[in-house]
Design a protein around this motif. Sequence first.
Motif, PDB file in Angstrom:
ATOM      1  N   ILE A  70      54.236   9.619  79.790  1.00 40.45           N
ATOM      2  CA  ILE A  70      53.426   9.205  78.639  1.00 40.45           C
ATOM      3  C   ILE A  70      53.195  10.324  77.635  1.00 40.45           C
ATOM      4  N   THR A  71      53.382  11.565  78.039  1.00 43.12           N
ATOM      5  CA  THR A  71      53.086  12.689  77.162  1.00 43.12           C
ATOM      6  C   THR A  71      54.169  12.865  76.109  1.00 43.12           C
ATOM      7  N   THR A  72      53.759  13.089  74.867  1.00 41.29           N
ATOM      8  CA  THR A  72      54.711  13.336  73.784  1.00 41.29           C
ATOM      9  C   THR A  72      55.227  14.768  73.889  1.00 41.29           C
ATOM     10  N   LEU A  73      56.018  15.168  72.901  1.00 41.18           N
ATOM     11  CA  LEU A  73      56.510  16.544  72.850  1.00 41.18           C
ATOM     12  C   LEU A  73      55.497  17.508  72.238  1.00 41.18           C
ATOM     13  N   ALA A  74      54.396  16.974  71.718  1.00 34.22           N
ATOM     14  CA  ALA A  74      53.428  17.812  71.008  1.00 34.22           C
ATOM     15  C   ALA A  74      52.895  18.983  71.841  1.00 34.22           C
ATOM     16  N   PRO A  75      52.597  18.813  73.150  1.00 35.01           N
ATOM     17  CA  PRO A  75      52.070  19.951  73.909  1.00 35.01           C
ATOM     18  C   PRO A  75      53.064  21.101  74.083  1.00 35.01           C
ATOM     19  N   LEU A  76      54.332  20.875  73.724  1.00 29.13           N
ATOM     20  CA  LEU A  76      55.354  21.915  73.859  1.00 29.13           C
ATOM     21  C   LEU A  76      55.562  22.658  72.541  1.00 29.13           C
ATOM     22  N   VAL A  77      54.605  22.555  71.637  1.00 30.15           N
ATOM     23  CA  VAL A  77      54.710  23.173  70.316  1.00 30.15           C
ATOM     24  C   VAL A  77      55.022  24.661  70.456  1.00 30.15           C
ATOM     25  N   GLY A  78      55.885  25.146  69.570  1.00 25.52           N
ATOM     26  CA  GLY A  78      56.291  26.551  69.624  1.00 25.52           C
ATOM     27  C   GLY A  78      57.599  26.770  70.333  1.00 25.52           C
ATOM     28  N   HIS A  79      58.094  25.721  71.014  1.00 27.72           N
ATOM     29  CA  HIS A  79      59.366  25.811  71.725  1.00 27.72           C
ATOM     30  C   HIS A  79      60.303  24.711  71.253  1.00 27.72           C
ATOM     31  N   GLU A  80      61.588  24.947  71.378  1.00 25.75           N
ATOM     32  CA  GLU A  80      62.537  23.853  71.318  1.00 25.75           C
ATOM     33  C   GLU A  80      62.259  23.008  72.560  1.00 25.75           C
ATOM     34  N   ALA A  81      61.987  21.732  72.358  1.00 26.93           N
ATOM     35  CA  ALA A  81      61.347  20.955  73.420  1.00 26.93           C
ATOM     36  C   ALA A  81      62.167  19.743  73.820  1.00 26.93           C
ATOM     37  N   CYS A  82      62.010  19.343  75.086  1.00 28.94           N
ATOM     38  CA  CYS A  82      62.618  18.107  75.567  1.00 28.94           C
ATOM     39  C   CYS A  82      61.741  17.504  76.643  1.00 28.94           C
ATOM     40  N   SER A  83      62.063  16.280  77.011  1.00 30.65           N
ATOM     41  CA  SER A  83      61.373  15.627  78.120  1.00 30.65           C
ATOM     42  C   SER A  83      62.380  14.820  78.918  1.00 30.65           C
ATOM     43  N   VAL A  84      62.166  14.793  80.225  1.00 33.61           N
ATOM     44  CA  VAL A  84      62.976  13.997  81.150  1.00 33.61           C
ATOM     45  C   VAL A  84      62.005  13.321  82.104  1.00 33.61           C
ATOM     46  N   HIS A  85      61.916  12.004  82.048  1.00 28.34           N
ATOM     47  CA  HIS A  85      61.002  11.283  82.938  1.00 28.34           C
ATOM     48  C   HIS A  85      61.799  10.352  83.844  1.00 28.34           C
ATOM     49  N   PRO A  86      62.075  10.773  85.086  1.00 27.19           N
ATOM     50  CA  PRO A  86      62.773   9.883  86.020  1.00 27.19           C
ATOM     51  C   PRO A  86      61.910   8.658  86.312  1.00 27.19           C
ATOM     52  N   LEU A  87      62.505   7.492  86.171  1.00 26.62           N
ATOM     53  CA  LEU A  87      61.759   6.246  86.336  1.00 26.62           C
ATOM     54  C   LEU A  87      61.810   5.814  87.794  1.00 26.62           C
ATOM     55  N   LEU A  88      61.134   6.606  88.639  1.00 22.19           N
ATOM     56  CA  LEU A  88      61.038   6.330  90.062  1.00 22.19           C
ATOM     57  C   LEU A  88      59.873   7.126  90.625  1.00 22.19           C
ATOM     58  N   SER A  89      59.546   6.855  91.879  1.00 15.81           N
ATOM     59  CA  SER A  89      58.485   7.592  92.547  1.00 15.81           C
ATOM     60  C   SER A  89      59.096   8.725  93.355  1.00 15.81           C
ATOM     61  N   ALA A  90      58.666   9.947  93.099  1.00 14.29           N
ATOM     62  CA  ALA A  90      59.192  11.097  93.831  1.00 14.29           C
ATOM     63  C   ALA A  90      58.399  11.297  95.114  1.00 14.29           C
ATOM     64  N   ALA A  91      59.119  11.527  96.208  1.00 14.49           N
ATOM     65  CA  ALA A  91      58.467  11.696  97.502  1.00 14.49           C
ATOM     66  C   ALA A  91      58.776  13.060  98.102  1.00 14.49           C
ATOM     67  N   GLY A  92      58.981  14.058  97.246  1.00 18.79           N
ATOM     68  CA  GLY A  92      59.224  15.393  97.756  1.00 18.79           C
ATOM     69  C   GLY A  92      60.674  15.800  97.611  1.00 18.79           C
ATOM     70  N   ALA A  93      61.025  16.887  98.318  1.00 16.22           N
ATOM     71  CA  ALA A  93      62.319  17.535  98.118  1.00 16.22           C
ATOM     72  C   ALA A  93      63.505  16.636  98.441  1.00 16.22           C
ATOM     73  N   ARG A  94      63.318  15.610  99.255  1.00 22.42           N
ATOM     74  CA  ARG A  94      64.440  14.765  99.658  1.00 22.42           C
ATOM     75  C   ARG A  94      64.587  13.508  98.800  1.00 22.42           C
ATOM     76  N   THR A  95      63.852  13.433  97.725  1.00 22.56           N
ATOM     77  CA  THR A  95      63.956  12.276  96.831  1.00 22.56           C
ATOM     78  C   THR A  95      65.378  12.134  96.306  1.00 22.56           C
ATOM     79  N   ARG A  96      65.894  10.915  96.302  1.00 22.05           N
ATOM     80  CA  ARG A  96      67.220  10.634  95.760  1.00 22.05           C
ATOM     81  C   ARG A  96      67.059   9.996  94.385  1.00 22.05           C
ATOM     82  N   PHE A  97      67.706  10.574  93.411  1.00 18.65           N
ATOM     83  CA  PHE A  97      67.604  10.111  92.032  1.00 18.65           C
ATOM     84  C   PHE A  97      68.778   9.240  91.605  1.00 18.65           C
ATOM     85  N   GLU A  98      69.874   9.301  92.342  1.00 18.13           N
ATOM     86  CA  GLU A  98      71.107   8.654  91.911  1.00 18.13           C
ATOM     87  C   GLU A  98      70.914   7.160  91.658  1.00 18.13           C
TER      88      GLU A  98
END
Length: 241
Positions: A70-98
Amino acid sequence: MRIQVVGGGRMGRAIDGALRAAGAAMLPIGGRGADGAGADLVLLAVPDAAIAEASAMIAPGPIVGHLSGITTLAPLVGHEACSVHPLLSAAGARTRFEGAWAAIDGSTERAVDTAAEVARLLGLRVFRVRDEDRAAYHASASIAANFLVVLAATAERVAATAGVPREALIPLAERSLANWARLGPAEALTGPVVRGDNETLALQRAAIGERDPASVALYDAMVDASRRLLDQPAAPAEEAE
């Protein structure tokens, strides 16, 4: 591209582990106060309210991204900025994103391309969501994930008053969701609203009012939403060649 994840929570560990497994050049996970030294891309895996503070700690140079929906790029002001929001629930280091999807954006085309590359490394498919559309995007994700669980819990609670086991509802819910994915909402919708069976609807509502009165308003809202769905004009058929 050297990448550093800042934040060691579930999403941070999941992203870091998946990117390492994909062969990305990863720096050690950064903690509070990390400045991104040596990185070409810093991914802030911190709570939404902490993004601006964490971004301010990053020294000039790298692209800085966040993983918030939900956060815009505004809080990253001062940097070249990007966002990546995986549309899934992460459950730790073994989460599969594929095979899942991700919302991406960037303040420059290079930043957008960088976000897309991160998604590619994770095995995610992408779509772009700009700042002005963030809240609507995130609301849709909450409805699809959180509110489906609430509806299922309501069905389970009402079923229990009739001695119906929770397990009996699971195949029904799974097949309905599969039909929605395959056919779209209008074709997947079944039941008394579709049939125009107002007598059945009245009996259902009375039973819920007696056994789970707090859910009557939710039931009414779902009936109204079902009727609105049926009232939507059908998509035009494709012309034959």
